[in-house]
Every structure is written in structure tokens, then in C-alpha cells.
Design a protein around this motif. Structure first.
Motif, PDB file in Angstrom:
ATOM      1  N   ALA A   1       0.853  -1.184   0.000  1.00 48.91           N
ATOM      2  CA  ALA A   1       0.000   0.000   0.000  1.00 48.91           C
ATOM      3  C   ALA A   1       0.889   1.235   0.000  1.00 48.91           C
ATOM      4  CB  ALA A   1      -0.900  -0.005   1.234  1.00 48.91           C
ATOM      5  N   VAL A   2       0.284   2.360  -0.224  1.00 49.58           N
ATOM      6  CA  VAL A   2       0.988   3.637  -0.209  1.00 49.58           C
ATOM      7  C   VAL A   2       0.750   4.291   1.147  1.00 49.58           C
ATOM      8  CG1 VAL A   2       1.117   5.923  -1.288  1.00 49.58           C
ATOM      9  CG2 VAL A   2       0.684   3.896  -2.689  1.00 49.58           C
ATOM     10  N   LEU A   3       1.804   4.846   1.726  1.00 50.16           N
ATOM     11  CA  LEU A   3       1.631   5.610   2.963  1.00 50.16           C
ATOM     12  C   LEU A   3       0.686   6.770   2.692  1.00 50.16           C
ATOM     13  CD1 LEU A   3       5.297   5.730   4.279  1.00 50.16           C
ATOM     14  CD2 LEU A   3       3.391   4.511   5.298  1.00 50.16           C
ATOM     15  N   ASP A   4      -0.238   6.993   3.577  1.00 55.45           N
ATOM     16  CA  ASP A   4      -1.271   8.012   3.335  1.00 55.45           C
ATOM     17  C   ASP A   4      -1.171   9.189   4.290  1.00 55.45           C
ATOM     18  OD1 ASP A   4      -2.094   6.678   5.583  1.00 55.45           O
ATOM     19  OD2 ASP A   4      -4.072   6.141   4.819  1.00 55.45           O
ATOM     20  N   HIS A   5       0.018   9.769   4.396  1.00 57.25           N
ATOM     21  CA  HIS A   5       0.187  10.854   5.356  1.00 57.25           C
ATOM     22  C   HIS A   5      -0.376  12.192   4.883  1.00 57.25           C
ATOM     23  CE1 HIS A   5       3.973  10.616   3.088  1.00 57.25           C
ATOM     24  NE2 HIS A   5       3.953  11.913   3.152  1.00 57.25           N
ATOM     25  N   PHE A   6      -0.892  12.282   3.655  1.00 58.59           N
ATOM     26  CA  PHE A   6      -1.612  13.474   3.213  1.00 58.59           C
ATOM     27  C   PHE A   6      -3.106  13.208   3.178  1.00 58.59           C
ATOM     28  CE2 PHE A   6       2.484  14.584   1.147  1.00 58.59           C
ATOM     29  CZ  PHE A   6       2.717  15.711   1.890  1.00 58.59           C
TER      30      PHE A   6
ATOM     31  N   GLU B   1      -4.463 -13.442   9.304  1.00 54.58           N
ATOM     32  CA  GLU B   1      -3.632 -14.624   9.561  1.00 54.58           C
ATOM     33  C   GLU B   1      -2.959 -15.147   8.300  1.00 54.58           C
ATOM     34  OE1 GLU B   1      -6.418 -17.187  11.527  1.00 54.58           O
ATOM     35  OE2 GLU B   1      -6.201 -16.132  13.447  1.00 54.58           O
ATOM     36  N   SER B   2      -3.409 -14.733   7.138  1.00 55.48           N
ATOM     37  CA  SER B   2      -2.803 -15.146   5.871  1.00 55.48           C
ATOM     38  C   SER B   2      -1.606 -14.285   5.493  1.00 55.48           C
ATOM     39  CB  SER B   2      -3.846 -15.075   4.744  1.00 55.48           C
ATOM     40  OG  SER B   2      -4.915 -15.958   4.992  1.00 55.48           O
ATOM     41  N   LEU B   3      -1.394 -13.178   6.192  1.00 55.08           N
ATOM     42  CA  LEU B   3      -0.324 -12.244   5.838  1.00 55.08           C
ATOM     43  C   LEU B   3       1.018 -12.645   6.426  1.00 55.08           C
ATOM     44  CD1 LEU B   3      -2.102  -8.813   6.379  1.00 55.08           C
ATOM     45  CD2 LEU B   3      -1.506  -9.884   4.198  1.00 55.08           C
ATOM     46  N   ASP B   4       2.020 -12.657   5.572  1.00 53.57           N
ATOM     47  CA  ASP B   4       3.395 -12.835   6.022  1.00 53.57           C
ATOM     48  C   ASP B   4       4.131 -11.498   6.084  1.00 53.57           C
ATOM     49  OD1 ASP B   4       3.305 -15.702   6.233  1.00 53.57           O
ATOM     50  OD2 ASP B   4       3.347 -15.766   4.040  1.00 53.57           O
ATOM     51  N   TYR B   5       3.596 -10.487   5.394  1.00 52.04           N
ATOM     52  CA  TYR B   5       4.185  -9.150   5.419  1.00 52.04           C
ATOM     53  C   TYR B   5       3.178  -8.140   4.874  1.00 52.04           C
ATOM     54  CZ  TYR B   5       4.855  -9.382   0.363  1.00 52.04           C
ATOM     55  OH  TYR B   5       4.645  -9.488  -0.983  1.00 52.04           O
ATOM     56  N   VAL B   6       3.442  -6.870   5.163  1.00 52.19           N
ATOM     57  CA  VAL B   6       2.742  -5.756   4.533  1.00 52.19           C
ATOM     58  C   VAL B   6       3.816  -4.881   3.907  1.00 52.19           C
ATOM     59  CG1 VAL B   6       1.340  -3.688   4.883  1.00 52.19           C
ATOM     60  CG2 VAL B   6       0.790  -5.794   6.117  1.00 52.19           C
ATOM     61  N   GLY B   7       3.619  -4.534   2.658  1.00 50.30           N
ATOM     62  CA  GLY B   7       4.575  -3.686   1.949  1.00 50.30           C
ATOM     63  C   GLY B   7       4.124  -2.239   1.926  1.00 50.30           C
ATOM     64  N   TYR B   8       5.103  -1.337   1.937  1.00 48.66           N
ATOM     65  CA  TYR B   8       4.835   0.079   1.756  1.00 48.66           C
ATOM     66  C   TYR B   8       5.610   0.585   0.557  1.00 48.66           C
ATOM     67  CZ  TYR B   8       2.220   0.968   6.010  1.00 48.66           C
ATOM     68  OH  TYR B   8       1.249   0.988   6.973  1.00 48.66           O
ATOM     69  N   ASN B   9       4.913   1.322  -0.296  1.00 51.67           N
ATOM     70  CA  ASN B   9       5.523   1.979  -1.447  1.00 51.67           C
ATOM     71  C   ASN B   9       5.603   3.466  -1.117  1.00 51.67           C
ATOM     72  OD1 ASN B   9       5.089  -0.546  -2.589  1.00 51.67           O
ATOM     73  ND2 ASN B   9       3.294   0.103  -3.720  1.00 51.67           N
ATOM     74  N   PHE B  10       6.762   4.064  -1.266  1.00 52.67           N
ATOM     75  CA  PHE B  10       6.854   5.504  -1.038  1.00 52.67           C
ATOM     76  C   PHE B  10       7.973   6.099  -1.872  1.00 52.67           C
ATOM     77  CE2 PHE B  10       9.749   3.764   2.058  1.00 52.67           C
ATOM     78  CZ  PHE B  10      10.822   4.621   2.024  1.00 52.67           C
ATOM     79  N   TYR B  11       7.731   7.311  -2.264  1.00 53.08           N
ATOM     80  CA  TYR B  11       8.660   8.057  -3.100  1.00 53.08           C
ATOM     81  C   TYR B  11       8.839   9.432  -2.472  1.00 53.08           C
ATOM     82  CZ  TYR B  11       7.751   4.275  -6.264  1.00 53.08           C
ATOM     83  OH  TYR B  11       7.647   3.028  -6.809  1.00 53.08           O
ATOM     84  N   ALA B  12       9.726   9.501  -1.495  1.00 57.34           N
ATOM     85  CA  ALA B  12       9.958  10.757  -0.781  1.00 57.34           C
ATOM     86  C   ALA B  12      10.379  11.835  -1.768  1.00 57.34           C
ATOM     87  CB  ALA B  12      11.053  10.560   0.261  1.00 57.34           C
TER      88      ALA B  12
ATOM     89  N   ARG C   1       7.708  -4.543   4.713  1.00 58.85           N
ATOM     90  CA  ARG C   1       8.696  -4.515   3.638  1.00 58.85           C
ATOM     91  C   ARG C   1       8.539  -3.186   2.913  1.00 58.85           C
ATOM     92  NH1 ARG C   1       8.750 -10.339   0.512  1.00 58.85           N
ATOM     93  NH2 ARG C   1       9.198 -11.611   2.346  1.00 58.85           N
ATOM     94  N   ILE C   2       9.643  -2.550   2.622  1.00 54.36           N
ATOM     95  CA  ILE C   2       9.589  -1.389   1.745  1.00 54.36           C
ATOM     96  C   ILE C   2       9.621  -1.986   0.343  1.00 54.36           C
ATOM     97  CG2 ILE C   2      10.661   0.778   1.039  1.00 54.36           C
ATOM     98  CD1 ILE C   2       9.614   0.631   4.020  1.00 54.36           C
ATOM     99  N   THR C   3       8.460  -1.984  -0.319  1.00 55.79           N
ATOM    100  CA  THR C   3       8.316  -2.713  -1.578  1.00 55.79           C
ATOM    101  C   THR C   3       8.554  -1.859  -2.805  1.00 55.79           C
ATOM    102  OG1 THR C   3       5.935  -2.399  -1.252  1.00 55.79           O
ATOM    103  CG2 THR C   3       6.833  -4.562  -0.735  1.00 55.79           C
ATOM    104  N   GLU C   4       8.512  -0.557  -2.671  1.00 55.34           N
ATOM    105  CA  GLU C   4       8.889   0.335  -3.768  1.00 55.34           C
ATOM    106  C   GLU C   4       9.430   1.614  -3.171  1.00 55.34           C
ATOM    107  OE1 GLU C   4       6.137   1.358  -6.869  1.00 55.34           O
ATOM    108  OE2 GLU C   4       5.380  -0.696  -7.011  1.00 55.34           O
ATOM    109  N   ASN C   5      10.581   2.030  -3.647  1.00 59.25           N
ATOM    110  CA  ASN C   5      11.163   3.295  -3.240  1.00 59.25           C
ATOM    111  C   ASN C   5      12.104   3.756  -4.336  1.00 59.25           C
ATOM    112  OD1 ASN C   5      13.892   4.448  -1.588  1.00 59.25           O
ATOM    113  ND2 ASN C   5      11.944   5.490  -1.313  1.00 59.25           N
ATOM    114  N   GLY C   6      12.113   5.049  -4.586  1.00 56.79           N
ATOM    115  CA  GLY C   6      13.030   5.593  -5.569  1.00 56.79           C
ATOM    116  C   GLY C   6      12.912   7.098  -5.647  1.00 56.79           C
ATOM    117  N   TRP C   7      13.818   7.694  -6.380  1.00 56.47           N
ATOM    118  CA  TRP C   7      13.857   9.133  -6.585  1.00 56.47           C
ATOM    119  C   TRP C   7      14.382   9.371  -7.986  1.00 56.47           C
ATOM    120  CZ3 TRP C   7      16.777  13.535  -7.424  1.00 56.47           C
ATOM    121  CH2 TRP C   7      16.223  14.742  -6.972  1.00 56.47           C
TER     122      TRP C   7
END
Length: 189
Positions: free
Chosen positions: A24-29, A50-61, A99-105
Motif C-alpha cells: 500500500a501507499v503511505l497516506d500521510h496526506f 492470519e494469511s499475511l506474512d508481510y505488509v509492503g509500503y511503497n513511497f517516493y519521498a 517490507r519497503i516494496t517500492e522506493n526511488g527518486w
């Protein structure tokens, strides 16, 4: 929700050693999808969680979000508390890793401001973000970091979406490539 549950059941039935999760995308706005985190538990209930092994966050600071402070990294006071707050809202326990599943600049021209995004600044942002993620890894149970793009889609196009790579489209390294390489050697496990 049902897809995660079905995949988890199939993986267990096949005795497959795969990790199941979503990103998911961080929703701080403000939430991109209103009541997203609240609805996760309502729709999937305990079986989903119970089916989740991780939660991913996508963010592009400093791409779609507020500007990055290179001295403190991407998150500090903003993203770190939100990540666990969102999971708590969805009844996802702290034992489920992030997990940080997407990050870039990207490099090139910023489409909204017209500012030039230099190769050198890309390397500085990448280092600040990775060091912040590394510093928060135990506190937030972050187990993985994934870079969005190794190579530009098209280095000749000066647009936000074509130059995310740490290498140009001909595979010649940008300064961020060497920064990333050094950080893997220094911080990698």
C-alpha cells in the motif's frame, strides 16, 4: 482480500515456501482510498490477517510527497508512526513484518515544478532513505527494502516517470548506483 487468502491456502497445500502479502501507499496526506485500513479487517476478517506474512509500503519521498530532509531521512516523525498506526487500524499485529516494496527518486525535470533533479541529489536522497529505513528496521520490524528501478526506462526523456533508475537506460551507472553498491556492502546482511 480473498486473493490473499486463496494464495495462502494454495501455498500451504503445496508446501510452497513463499511469503504472502500486499503493498500500500503511505497516506500521510490523507487516505488515497477513504477508510482503506478500516475496511481491510471488516472485509477479510481474521482469516485475511492470519494469511499475511508481510505488509509492503511503497513511497517516493520528495516525488509525490512532501520534501525530504536529507539530515533525518524520509520518515522520522512522518512515516514511521503511520506505518504501524495503519496496521493497527487494520488489526494487523506488530509481528507481521513491513517490507519497503517500492522506493526511488527520479532524475530529470520535475513535472510540476520544472526543477532539475540531478544525479548527485538522487544519490543523496537514496542514501538518506536507506539509512533511515536501516535505523528503523528493528523498531518497526522492517525486513526488506526494494529499490523501484535499477535502470531508467528512457534516459533521453526528461520526465518524472522515465528516469527512476540508478543506471541510465544504456546501463551506465549514475552516482546513485555506487551509493547503493556501497550501502549494500556496508549495511547488507
Amino acid at each position: 482480500m480473498q486473493g490473499i487468502i486463496a494464495v495462502k491456502e494454495a501455498a500451504e497445500a503445496a508446501n510452497a515456501q513463499v511469503k504472502i502479502g500486499f503493498a500500500a501507499v503511505l497516506d500521510h496526506f490523507g487516505p488515497v482510498v477513504p477508510e482503506f485500513w478500516e475496511s481491510i479487517f471488516q472485509l477479510g476478517r481474521r482469516t485475511f490477517v492470519e494469511s499475511l506474512d508481510y505488509v509492503g509500503y511503497n513511497f517516493y519521498a520528495d516525488v509525490f510527497e512532501a520534501s525530504i530532509d536529507l539530515k533525518t531521512g524520509f520518515c522520522g516523525a512522518r512515516a514511521a508512526p503511520l506505518s504501524r498506526k495503519n496496521l493497527k487500524t487494520a488489526h494487523i499485529p506488530e509481528s507481521v513484518p513491513i517490507r519497503i516494496t517500492e522506493n526511488g527518486w527520479p532524475t530529470g525535470k520535475h513535472p510540476f515544478t520544472g526543477e532539475d533533479r540531478s544525479y548527485e541529489h538522487q544519490a543523496k536522497v537514496l542514501e538518506a532513505v536507506i539509512r533511515t529505513v536501516y535505523a528503523l528496521r528493528q523498531e518497526l520490524n522492517i525486513t526488506h527494502y526494494e529499490l523501484f528501478g535499477l535502470r531508467d526506462a528512457d534516459s533521453s526523456v526528461h520526465d518524472l516517470f522515465h528516469q527512476f533508475g540508478i543506471m541510465r537506460d544504456d546501463y551506465t551507472p549514475k552516482p546513485a548506483f555506487y551509493t547503493f553498491q556501497r550501502l549494500i556492502q556496508e549495511l547488507g546482511v
